[in-house]
Design a protein around this motif. Sequence first.
Motif, PDB file in Angstrom:
ATOM      1  N   LEU A  35       0.842  -1.204   0.000  1.00  0.00           N
ATOM      2  CA  LEU A  35       0.000   0.000   0.000  1.00  0.00           C
ATOM      3  C   LEU A  35       0.879   1.256   0.000  1.00  0.00           C
ATOM      4  CD1 LEU A  35      -2.825   1.244   0.090  1.00  0.00           C
ATOM      5  CD2 LEU A  35      -2.832   0.956   2.572  1.00  0.00           C
ATOM      6  N   GLU A  36       1.944   1.217   0.788  1.00  0.00           N
ATOM      7  CA  GLU A  36       2.851   2.375   0.833  1.00  0.00           C
ATOM      8  C   GLU A  36       3.461   2.631  -0.546  1.00  0.00           C
ATOM      9  OE1 GLU A  36       4.240   2.303   5.534  1.00  0.00           O
ATOM     10  OE2 GLU A  36       5.314   1.072   4.069  1.00  0.00           O
ATOM     11  N   LYS A  37       3.885   1.530  -1.177  1.00  0.00           N
ATOM     12  CA  LYS A  37       4.502   1.672  -2.502  1.00  0.00           C
ATOM     13  C   LYS A  37       3.490   2.198  -3.519  1.00  0.00           C
ATOM     14  CE  LYS A  37       6.252  -1.673  -5.137  1.00  0.00           C
ATOM     15  NZ  LYS A  37       6.340  -3.119  -5.098  1.00  0.00           N
ATOM     16  N   THR A  38       2.276   1.662  -3.446  1.00  0.00           N
ATOM     17  CA  THR A  38       1.238   2.074  -4.400  1.00  0.00           C
ATOM     18  C   THR A  38       0.891   3.549  -4.217  1.00  0.00           C
ATOM     19  OG1 THR A  38       0.411  -0.166  -4.201  1.00  0.00           O
ATOM     20  CG2 THR A  38      -0.993   1.378  -5.366  1.00  0.00           C
ATOM     21  N   LEU A  39       0.855   4.002  -2.984  1.00  0.00           N
ATOM     22  CA  LEU A  39       0.568   5.423  -2.739  1.00  0.00           C
ATOM     23  C   LEU A  39       1.690   6.307  -3.290  1.00  0.00           C
ATOM     24  CD1 LEU A  39      -0.992   5.895   0.813  1.00  0.00           C
ATOM     25  CD2 LEU A  39      -2.094   6.025  -1.413  1.00  0.00           C
ATOM     26  N   GLU A  40       2.921   5.821  -3.193  1.00  0.00           N
ATOM     27  CA  GLU A  40       4.039   6.565  -3.790  1.00  0.00           C
ATOM     28  C   GLU A  40       3.804   6.719  -5.287  1.00  0.00           C
ATOM     29  OE1 GLU A  40       6.886   8.249  -2.868  1.00  0.00           O
ATOM     30  OE2 GLU A  40       5.799   8.108  -0.962  1.00  0.00           O
ATOM     31  N   LYS A  52       1.733   9.595  -6.639  1.00  0.00           N
ATOM     32  CA  LYS A  52       2.332  10.937  -6.705  1.00  0.00           C
ATOM     33  C   LYS A  52       2.841  11.277  -8.093  1.00  0.00           C
ATOM     34  CE  LYS A  52       3.612  11.153  -1.863  1.00  0.00           C
ATOM     35  NZ  LYS A  52       4.645  10.689  -0.939  1.00  0.00           N
ATOM     36  N   LYS A  53       3.102  10.215  -8.883  1.00  0.00           N
ATOM     37  CA  LYS A  53       3.653  10.471 -10.225  1.00  0.00           C
ATOM     38  C   LYS A  53       2.570  10.784 -11.255  1.00  0.00           C
ATOM     39  CE  LYS A  53       7.407   7.243  -9.381  1.00  0.00           C
ATOM     40  NZ  LYS A  53       6.886   5.997  -8.812  1.00  0.00           N
ATOM     41  N   ILE A  54       1.289  10.605 -10.877  1.00  0.00           N
ATOM     42  CA  ILE A  54       0.216  10.796 -11.868  1.00  0.00           C
ATOM     43  C   ILE A  54      -0.345  12.204 -11.757  1.00  0.00           C
ATOM     44  CG2 ILE A  54      -2.002   9.907 -12.714  1.00  0.00           C
ATOM     45  CD1 ILE A  54      -1.261   7.265 -11.282  1.00  0.00           C
ATOM     46  N   GLU A  55      -0.310  12.930 -12.865  1.00  0.00           N
ATOM     47  CA  GLU A  55      -0.798  14.311 -12.817  1.00  0.00           C
ATOM     48  C   GLU A  55      -2.229  14.453 -13.305  1.00  0.00           C
ATOM     49  OE1 GLU A  55       1.930  16.994 -14.633  1.00  0.00           O
ATOM     50  OE2 GLU A  55       3.451  16.587 -13.091  1.00  0.00           O
ATOM     51  N   ASP A  56      -2.586  13.656 -14.312  1.00  0.00           N
ATOM     52  CA  ASP A  56      -3.912  13.767 -14.922  1.00  0.00           C
ATOM     53  C   ASP A  56      -4.998  13.319 -13.931  1.00  0.00           C
ATOM     54  OD1 ASP A  56      -5.496  13.858 -17.578  1.00  0.00           O
ATOM     55  OD2 ASP A  56      -6.056  11.968 -16.630  1.00  0.00           O
ATOM     56  N   CYS A  57      -5.996  14.192 -13.700  1.00  0.00           N
ATOM     57  CA  CYS A  57      -6.977  13.896 -12.639  1.00  0.00           C
ATOM     58  C   CYS A  57      -7.847  12.684 -12.972  1.00  0.00           C
ATOM     59  CB  CYS A  57      -7.830  15.131 -12.333  1.00  0.00           C
ATOM     60  SG  CYS A  57      -8.978  15.585 -13.634  1.00  0.00           S
ATOM     61  N   THR A  58      -8.064  12.436 -14.260  1.00  0.00           N
ATOM     62  CA  THR A  58      -8.883  11.287 -14.658  1.00  0.00           C
ATOM     63  C   THR A  58      -8.136   9.984 -14.379  1.00  0.00           C
ATOM     64  OG1 THR A  58      -9.683  12.703 -16.433  1.00  0.00           O
ATOM     65  CG2 THR A  58     -10.238  10.370 -16.593  1.00  0.00           C
ATOM     66  N   LYS A  59      -6.858   9.970 -14.765  1.00  0.00           N
ATOM     67  CA  LYS A  59      -6.046   8.768 -14.546  1.00  0.00           C
ATOM     68  C   LYS A  59      -5.832   8.535 -13.048  1.00  0.00           C
ATOM     69  CE  LYS A  59      -3.456   8.629 -18.821  1.00  0.00           C
ATOM     70  NZ  LYS A  59      -2.640   9.688 -19.411  1.00  0.00           N
TER      71      LYS A  59
END
Length: 695
Positions: free
Chosen positions: A635-640, A643-650
Amino acid sequence: MKQVTDYFGCLVFNDKVMKSKLSSDVYKKLKKTINDGKELDISVANSVAQAMKDWAIENGATHYTHWFQPMTGSTAEKHDSFISPEGNGEIIMEFKGKELIKGEPDASSFPSGGLRATCEARGYTAWDPTSYAFIKDKCLCIPTAFCSYGGEALDKKTPLLRSMQALNKQALRILKLFGQDNVTTVKTTVGPEQEYFLIDKAMYEKRKDLIYTGRTLFGAMAPKGQELDDHYFGSIKTRVQEFMNDLNEELWKLGILAKTEHNEVAPGQHELAPIFATTNIAADHNQITMEMMQRIAKKHNLVCLLHEKPFKGVNGSGKHNNWSMSTNTGINLLEPGDTPAENAQFLLFLVSVIKAVDEYQDLLRISVASASNDFRLGANEAPPAIISIFLGSELQAVIDSIETGKPLKTGGKTFLKIGADVLPPLPKDTTDRNRTSPFAFTGNKFEFRALGSSDSISCCNIMLNTAVSESLKQFADKLEKAKDFNLELHELIKETIIKHKRIIFNGNGYDDSWVKEAEKRGLLNLKSTPEALPYYLHDKNIKLFTSHEIYTLNEINARYEIGQEHYSKIVNIEALTCLDMLNKDYLPAISKYTKNLAETVQLKNSLGINNTYEFVTLNKISTDLSKAFELKMDLEKTLEGAKKIEDCTKLSMYYREKVLPIMEDVREIIDGIELNVDSKDWPVPSYGDLLYSVK
Ligand code: ADP
Ligand code: MG
């Protein structure tokens, strides 16, 4: 003993107060503004402001505020006192017309979806004189709309008022065709039924998940849930009744027509229903009701949970939006009436709703989409995510007869021709007999049942009013040119039924077969918020909103972005809370418990006693603890990764597809361990403690 009639509305600057405090000229001008939307000139506004201030001060107020509904889902207020220095160290209490009509709060921290750059931080609030001012906590609250300097809506009231205007305009065109020349306004009406949970405050305070997210992220089901159906309509516990009495009193003082109260299906769950009101007033009142529920609960050492799914495994909470349209002459346009002409008019308004719901299923779905409501819709405790209409067998028979041209015979009477025959009597649905339908006709109104308990009712009514306006517009465009009105009316109603009957479903909405059937009919099944929201941007919806002047393209884009961002933020907070509880509460507590077990195992082993309860339990819990730890790291890794996704839809889709499932998995493991651990060693109150905490 004080009587309700004596204090009802005592904190509201209502019609009675206006009449007594304003000169008859000012009163008449204000009424004109209220009834017909005429602009108020500044001299009238000054007189109204003065009267309002005097009345507010008489009733203990020291401050005023422009009370508005930003796109956060709750209400906002910034209090200003009436005091104004006199220069000699003294003050007077002052409130001017311009302060009543318009406010300029620094609003840079409200969500705007990019509509207002922070350098242009100030928005403005504008008085909605159709919703009475009221006093809350020594503050005169003035219901207002909230816009950017460019006039773009930054709130939920502005588009709601626009949608009511659109519906008024189109409905009047239709009524004119039916010769209803004395009708000057049509308003939509709403009665929202509100569900909620009450739990003990001391228990609540021990649950970080409830505090931060409003729902339990962990918790094994108690041995008893709602299976005995013994809570629904059950006798109300004294402590809850005392809360309800207090709540009613406060709501009545505020002129809110709180009417019905009862226990709901789940333990700890209750409902309050008011008598219906004009939609913008109903929306204001529902916001106040939700706020009061939470405040008054605290006074009773209770906490009111408005989250849609506070507990896994028992029903969540929703809200029913009972909706109709009525004229200034007192006619409910969804009431069939007694004469052929009234029936014909009713049928046209009825099919306008059927057409609207079919063509704009996606918008209705969006209007109830939220991270929290995603847990209810389609989970066999609330309507499915598929939007459909329930008409009931009597009305269905009428619709069938119009479609097929076969006469309908009931009670010695025949119904065939619209405008010539009288409809058979349609029983009012007072039994709630199809709870599985999202959108049910209940005799003289429609009940939209997919709303979440914490939703503002504004959004669904904006969609509904606008979609129905479009149906009525198309009907009026056609019928205004009709040579033979009755003939073309009949054809129009028939055509509309044929074209949109796929949206009508009178069966069980919880049944799996409905999902398949709906798919065959081409109906949408938008299971989650991230899937539903992109429909905001479909061409047909942009066209609908812009042509009726509900939203500009910018405003639609803003609402879309805010919706997606809000979803991602909510799931992110939940995931962080989940990690916090794992790291600081669950994993250490379970580890400590296994240490106790291990020591006992060692002791027993030394005495030659093997394969004990402690040994088996230790093994099982240790294995599960390791699994939980791995999921936590995941879960920690997935939350990290988020942070790399900027597009609000994605990003919202990522939270839905990647983050939520891990939270579910780790919950399952922890809940499993909970069942095997000494309750004294468990770090948080159990479901049993929470659900049965109010004695
Ligand atoms: P139920 O059996 O579901 O309690 P009610 O007739 O009491 O049925 O209605 C439930 C809600 O619908 C109440 O809030 C009521 O005021 C509201 N309601 C009744 N008539 C209308 C109407 N014409 N428009 C909007 N809401 C209405
Ligand atoms: Mg209901």
